[in-house]
Design an enzyme around this catalytic site. Structure first.
Site, short mmCIF file in Angstrom:
data_model
loop_
_atom_site.label_atom_id
_atom_site.label_comp_id
_atom_site.label_asym_id
_atom_site.label_seq_id
_atom_site.Cartn_x
_atom_site.Cartn_y
_atom_site.Cartn_z
N GLU A 30 0.79 -1.23 0.00
CA GLU A 30 0.00 0.00 0.00
C GLU A 30 0.82 1.29 0.00
OE1 GLU A 30 -2.95 -0.08 3.07
OE2 GLU A 30 -3.96 -1.81 2.23
N GLU A 64 -5.32 -8.52 0.78
CA GLU A 64 -5.95 -8.19 2.08
C GLU A 64 -7.40 -7.85 1.85
OE1 GLU A 64 -4.10 -5.06 4.41
OE2 GLU A 64 -2.10 -5.86 3.98
C1 FCB Z 1 -4.27 -2.02 5.55
C2 FCB Z 1 -2.88 -2.44 6.01
C3 FCB Z 1 -2.89 -3.50 7.06
C4 FCB Z 1 -4.01 -3.32 8.05
C5 FCB Z 1 -5.32 -3.13 7.34
C6 FCB Z 1 -6.52 -3.02 8.24
O1 FCB Z 1 -4.23 -0.71 5.09
O2 FCB Z 1 -2.12 -2.92 4.93
O3 FCB Z 1 -1.63 -3.52 7.68
O4 FCB Z 1 -3.72 -2.33 8.92
O5 FCB Z 1 -5.26 -2.01 6.51
#
Ligand code: FCB
Length: 460
Positions: free
Chosen positions: A167, A362
């Site tokens: 990210e 994620e």
């Molecule tokens: C993302 C991050 C991860 C976690 C989630 C909830 O932005 O990559 O580390 O904090 O959000």
């Protein structure tokens, strides 16, 4: 209700990040690790309750038990990160103790059939580098390349796939423009320089690793969020395009197209760093990327707002579903299918420019845990519902032709949620972690997800 059934070769796994779980204090004390920028940021009172990653969930000591828990719940794919602050000394030398720790943990997992997906930067910048300018400085670029090479040399035999960055939007815009993440600057100019430098670091590291071994599987993990206009007015439609550029395309376009998106240049005017053609060629790695990692949690509806520096602000639909941190969760009935939309948007924008494979790296739901009168954990039904909706969107996008090969739930265990610290509403885990005792208790969502991983479909 719609249903999904993923093919048996679809990759299901879980994700976490080193600094959110490890317990930084133990690493600094017992492993001679460098303190990260997050400890300094917390010490300035800039996180919830001034919480720092010092304790984490003490993965440092509990790694074997945690690995056993993963294996016993059928987890076969694990995305995590290697911390620069642990692996490298301030002078760039290798910290042997950290190498030993990662080797022990990952070897143990691999012997039990778990595949490792390693992120090289999940925001674990050492404070020593922040003192020299953080991502505004060329030194961070050089150190990141050293880190990538050290990971490959010392841990490469245990890694199946690499991701250079996690990210970059958060690591730069959220951290240098909005000031919400470490190191907490509030300058658009700094953010744009940091974004350029971090993309350069990623491109240089990827090229360096591939020059050592062209067969390596390396990707990049990007923030990915659907944006919608609050109305069909010209101003709101323009706002939507700017928001999409700021959040998504400022990172996607350079990787795949070798240029920054033009629509937002008037908004960024006066704040842009010098951008050379050769930098853009270095950054453009789309064709070399094994996969694109998509992280998605929520979406955004925007309207034009001339009082804001980017010319737009967020709108929340009344009654729309949210997680416990107040982030709008993009699922029916109030919002459109944000994850499906963003997956198809990206695939069709970049498939002719190298994008060949997507992993959802994620996706997950922040939810406070509830207990009955005897202190027993109650089932986290809302989290299961979130996963069901989002897996459906992934499945639908796959049917629509997007080459999605895997899905990683965020996250295995409740942990340090950055600026949200350890606040109960910020828990994303499939496993509850008691903040006092650090005892781990699997949630209903882990049992549910175990069955999804085993059968490719939802048990209920
Ligand atoms: C993302 C991050 C991860 C976690 C989630 C909830 O932005 O990559 O580390 O904090 O959000």
């Amino acid at each position: 209700m719609k249903a999904f059934e993923f093919p048996s070769n679809f990759t299901f796994g879980v994700a976490d990040a080193d600094l959110q779980v490890i317990g930084e204090a133990a690493c600094v004390r017992d492993e001679d690790a460098q303190p990260t920028m997050w400890s300094a940021f917390a010490a300035e009172g800039r996180t919830w309750n001034s919480d720092s990653p010092a304790r984490g969930i003490d993965r440092f000591h509990h790694w074997k038990r945690d690995a056993d828990l993963m294996v016993s719940h059928g987890i076969r794919h694990y995305r995590t990160s290697v911390s620069m602050s642990r692996l490298l000394r301030a002078d760039g030398g290798v910290n042997k103790k950290a190498v030993e720790w990662y080797r022990a943990y990952w070897s143990y997992l691999r012997e039990r059939g778990v595949t490792i997906y390693a992120t090289l930067y999940h925001w674990e910048l050492p404070q020593s580098l922040v003192d020299k300018g953080g991502w505004l400085s060329q030194e961070s670029i050089a150190m990141f390349i050293t880190h990538a090479v050290v990971v490959h040399e010392h841990l490469g035999d245990l890694i199946d796939q690499y991701f250079t960055l996690n990210e970059p939007w958060c690591a730069t815009m959220l951290s240098y423009h909005q000031g919400k993440h470490a190191p907490g600057h509030t300058s658009l100019r700094d953010a744009l320089l940091a974004a350029h430098n971090i993309l350069l670091a990623s491109g240089l590291a990827m090229r360096e690793l591939l020059s050592k071994d062209p067969s390596l599987k390396i990707g990049v993990v990007l923030n990915s969020q659907a944006h919608y206009a609050a109305s069909a007015s010209d101003a709101d439609l323009r706002a939507q395009r700017v928001a999409d550029c700021y959040f998504n395309r400022w990172f996607y376009d350079p990787l795949f197209l070798g240029r920054y998106p033009e629509e937002i240049l008037p908004v960024f005017e006066g704040h842009l760093p010098e951008i050379s053609r050769s930098d853009m060629e270095t950054i453009r790695v789309g064709k070399m990327m094994h996969s694109l990692g998509v992280n998605n949690y929520c979406g955004e509806i925007v309207k034009a707002d001339s009082t804001r520096d980017l010319g737009y602000s967020s709108v929340k639909l009344p009654g729309g579903p949210e997680n416990d941190l107040g982030w709008p969760v993009f699922e029916a009935p109030t919002y459109p299918a944000g994850l499906y939309d963003i997956l198809t948007q990206f695939y069709h924008s970049y498939r002719d420019h190298g994008l060949k494979r997507v992993y959802i790296t994620e996706n997950g739901m922040a939810l406070r845990s509830n207990f009955d009168a005897e202190g027993r954990l109650l089932p986290d039904i809302r989290r299961i519902d979130y996963y069901r909706h989002h897996l459906q969107q992934v499945y639908d996008a796959k049917l629509a032709g997007v080459p999605i090969e895997g899905y990683f739930a965020w996250t295995l265990m409740d942990n340090y949620e950055w600026a949200e610290g350890y606040r109960p509403e910020g828990c994303f885990g499939l496993v509850h972690v008691d903040r006092e005792t650090l005892e781990r208790t699997p949630k209903e969502s882990l049992r549910w997800f175990s069955q999804v991983m085993a059968n490719g479909k939802a048990p209920y």
